[in-house]
Scaffold this active site. Structure first.
Site, PDB file in Angstrom:
ATOM      1  N   ASP A  77      15.127  -0.459  -0.030  1.00 35.23           N
ATOM      2  CA  ASP A  77      15.872  -0.679   1.214  1.00 35.23           C
ATOM      3  C   ASP A  77      16.960  -1.728   0.942  1.00 35.23           C
ATOM      4  O   ASP A  77      17.999  -1.414   0.372  1.00 35.23           O
ATOM      5  CB  ASP A  77      14.864  -1.112   2.281  1.00 35.23           C
ATOM      6  CG  ASP A  77      15.424  -1.180   3.672  1.00 35.23           C
ATOM      7  OD1 ASP A  77      16.320  -0.391   3.994  1.00 35.23           O
ATOM      8  OD2 ASP A  77      14.958  -2.013   4.465  1.00 35.23           O
ATOM      9  N   LYS A 118       0.833  -1.193   0.000  1.00 36.37           N
ATOM     10  CA  LYS A 118       0.000   0.000   0.000  1.00 36.37           C
ATOM     11  C   LYS A 118       0.870   1.247   0.000  1.00 36.37           C
ATOM     12  O   LYS A 118       0.401   2.357  -0.245  1.00 36.37           O
ATOM     13  CB  LYS A 118      -0.878   0.024   1.276  1.00 36.37           C
ATOM     14  CG  LYS A 118      -1.824  -1.128   1.409  1.00 36.37           C
ATOM     15  CD  LYS A 118      -2.542  -1.048   2.770  1.00 36.37           C
ATOM     16  CE  LYS A 118      -3.291  -2.322   3.052  1.00 36.37           C
ATOM     17  NZ  LYS A 118      -3.774  -2.378   4.448  1.00 36.37           N
ATOM     18  N   GLY A 119       2.140   1.028   0.294  1.00 37.74           N
ATOM     19  CA  GLY A 119       3.042   2.147   0.572  1.00 37.74           C
ATOM     20  C   GLY A 119       3.195   3.147  -0.550  1.00 37.74           C
ATOM     21  O   GLY A 119       3.403   4.336  -0.303  1.00 37.74           O
ATOM     22  N   ARG A 170       0.172   6.133   7.753  1.00 38.39           N
ATOM     23  CA  ARG A 170       0.214   6.290   6.291  1.00 38.39           C
ATOM     24  C   ARG A 170      -0.318   7.650   5.866  1.00 38.39           C
ATOM     25  O   ARG A 170       0.065   8.174   4.834  1.00 38.39           O
ATOM     26  CB  ARG A 170      -0.634   5.202   5.602  1.00 38.39           C
ATOM     27  CG  ARG A 170      -0.066   3.802   5.701  1.00 38.39           C
ATOM     28  CD  ARG A 170      -0.819   2.894   4.736  1.00 38.39           C
ATOM     29  NE  ARG A 170      -0.634   1.488   5.037  1.00 38.39           N
ATOM     30  CZ  ARG A 170       0.388   0.744   4.608  1.00 38.39           C
ATOM     31  NH1 ARG A 170       1.334   1.288   3.889  1.00 38.39           N
ATOM     32  NH2 ARG A 170       0.460  -0.534   4.916  1.00 38.39           N
ATOM     33  N   ASP A 218       3.905   2.964   6.457  1.00 39.87           N
ATOM     34  CA  ASP A 218       3.256   2.649   7.729  1.00 39.87           C
ATOM     35  C   ASP A 218       4.198   2.071   8.767  1.00 39.87           C
ATOM     36  O   ASP A 218       5.310   1.644   8.470  1.00 39.87           O
ATOM     37  CB  ASP A 218       2.153   1.614   7.503  1.00 39.87           C
ATOM     38  CG  ASP A 218       2.721   0.200   7.301  1.00 39.87           C
ATOM     39  OD1 ASP A 218       3.665   0.054   6.493  1.00 39.87           O
ATOM     40  OD2 ASP A 218       2.235  -0.739   7.940  1.00 39.87           O
ATOM     41  N   PHE A 261      13.996   4.209  10.317  1.00 34.16           N
ATOM     42  CA  PHE A 261      12.675   3.712   9.960  1.00 34.16           C
ATOM     43  C   PHE A 261      11.740   4.904   9.799  1.00 34.16           C
ATOM     44  O   PHE A 261      11.556   5.683  10.728  1.00 34.16           O
ATOM     45  CB  PHE A 261      12.142   2.740  11.015  1.00 34.16           C
ATOM     46  CG  PHE A 261      10.921   2.009  10.547  1.00 34.16           C
ATOM     47  CD1 PHE A 261      11.026   0.879   9.762  1.00 34.16           C
ATOM     48  CD2 PHE A 261       9.645   2.481  10.864  1.00 34.16           C
ATOM     49  CE1 PHE A 261       9.899   0.225   9.292  1.00 34.16           C
ATOM     50  CE2 PHE A 261       8.507   1.831  10.397  1.00 34.16           C
ATOM     51  CZ  PHE A 261       8.642   0.702   9.613  1.00 34.16           C
TER      52      PHE A 261
HETATM   53  P1  5GP Z   1      13.424  -4.140   0.581  1.00 35.61           P
HETATM   54  O1  5GP Z   1      12.925  -5.388  -0.044  1.00 35.61           O
HETATM   55  O2  5GP Z   1      14.105  -3.179  -0.366  1.00 35.61           O
HETATM   56  O3  5GP Z   1      14.291  -4.432   1.782  1.00 35.61           O
HETATM   57  O4  5GP Z   1      12.192  -3.437   1.238  1.00 35.61           O
HETATM   58  C1  5GP Z   1      11.318  -2.656   0.570  1.00 35.61           C
HETATM   59  C2  5GP Z   1      10.065  -2.532   1.404  1.00 35.61           C
HETATM   60  O5  5GP Z   1      10.365  -2.526   2.811  1.00 35.61           O
HETATM   61  C3  5GP Z   1       9.374  -1.213   1.174  1.00 35.61           C
HETATM   62  O6  5GP Z   1       8.498  -1.289   0.074  1.00 35.61           O
HETATM   63  C4  5GP Z   1       8.659  -0.990   2.488  1.00 35.61           C
HETATM   64  O7  5GP Z   1       7.421  -1.665   2.493  1.00 35.61           O
HETATM   65  C5  5GP Z   1       9.547  -1.648   3.520  1.00 35.61           C
HETATM   66  N1  5GP Z   1      10.407  -0.681   4.217  1.00 35.61           N
HETATM   67  C6  5GP Z   1      11.764  -0.578   4.137  1.00 35.61           C
HETATM   68  N2  5GP Z   1      12.210   0.425   4.889  1.00 35.61           N
HETATM   69  C7  5GP Z   1      11.120   0.986   5.464  1.00 35.61           C
HETATM   70  C8  5GP Z   1      10.938   2.105   6.355  1.00 35.61           C
HETATM   71  O8  5GP Z   1      11.856   2.806   6.786  1.00 35.61           O
HETATM   72  N3  5GP Z   1       9.645   2.377   6.710  1.00 35.61           N
HETATM   73  C9  5GP Z   1       8.582   1.652   6.281  1.00 35.61           C
HETATM   74  N4  5GP Z   1       7.377   2.020   6.714  1.00 35.61           N
HETATM   75  N5  5GP Z   1       8.716   0.596   5.434  1.00 35.61           N
HETATM   76  C10 5GP Z   1       9.978   0.279   5.035  1.00 35.61           C
END
Ligand code: 5GP
Length: 189
Positions: A110, A40-41, A172, A166, A159
């Site tokens: 991330d 949803k982000g 959100r 969220d 974070f």
């Molecule tokens: P990755 O697979 O690149 O590690 O993670 C991507 C997903 O992790 C993002 O789409 C998000 O949902 C979540 N995520 C990574 N860092 C954060 C953060 O600092 N805050 C939030 N709310 N979600 C995060």
């Protein structure tokens, strides 16, 4: 008690999203675009972005779930967030991507595990072109060698919540992007 500190203000976000939309418009060279947002982000980012893109555009949403340690109230946020790399598609696109100019829209890059999974999956649909737009990028956290074509902001290893992002489904709707510090409880009001 949760502590929220503004990292990126609504004005900064709006200005950057406008710049990204201009760049995407220029790169499209008049061809139609199909935006694919990750729920949803990325929903709020996508809605602000597409309204400023000046070519014919449609959009779709997909959803993924990651088997990892999403932060829980008993874990420290900073260190608890880590995905295992097992990503699963829980909602697919409703139309074919074949021959289309696709732009995948993600909230935050991330470790890169989610994007690596999605790139492989969506490129398998044989789009005409495939680009990635992310609002936020935490380069220091990267585990996979993957980059976006359009990046809003590079941010430190914190974070963050707000503007679609969220913590346990909360925050959100914050207009600013904020760092959420420890001490958060899902039971708080
Ligand atoms: P990755 O697979 O690149 O590690 O993670 C991507 C997903 O992790 C993002 O789409 C998000 O949902 C979540 N995520 C990574 N860092 C954060 C953060 O600092 N805050 C939030 N709310 N979600 C995060």
């Amino acid at each position: 008690m949760s502590e929220l500190k503004v990292l990126l203000s609504r004005q900064q976000i709006a200005e950057r999203v406008t710049e990204m939309a201009k760049q995407i418009t220029a790169d499209a060279k008049g061809e139609p675009l199909l935006f694919v947002g990750v729920l949803k982000g990325a929903a709020i980012f996508l809605s602000d972005l597409v309204r400023q893109v000046e070519v014919d555009a449609t959009f779709e949403f997909i959803a993924v779930s990651t088997y990892g340690n999403r932060p829980t109230p008993t874990q420290e946020l900073r260190h608890a967030w880590d995905s295992t790399g097992e990503v699963k598609l829980t909602k697919d696109v409703d139309q074919s991507l074949r021959g289309k100019n696709v732009i995948l829209v993600e909230d935050i890059l991330d470790t890169g595990l989610t994007l690596t999974f999605l790139k492989r999956l969506l490129q398998g649909h044989q789009p005409k072109s495939f680009r990635v737009a992310v609002l936020l990028d935490k380069p220091s956290r990267r585990k996979m060698p993957v980059e976006a074509d359009y990046t809003g902001f590079q941010i430190p290893d914190e974070f963050v919540v707000g503007y679609g992002l969220d913590y346990a489904e909360r925050y959100r709707n914050l207009a600013d992007i904020c760092v959420l510090r420890n001490g958060t409880s899902t039971n708080e009001n």
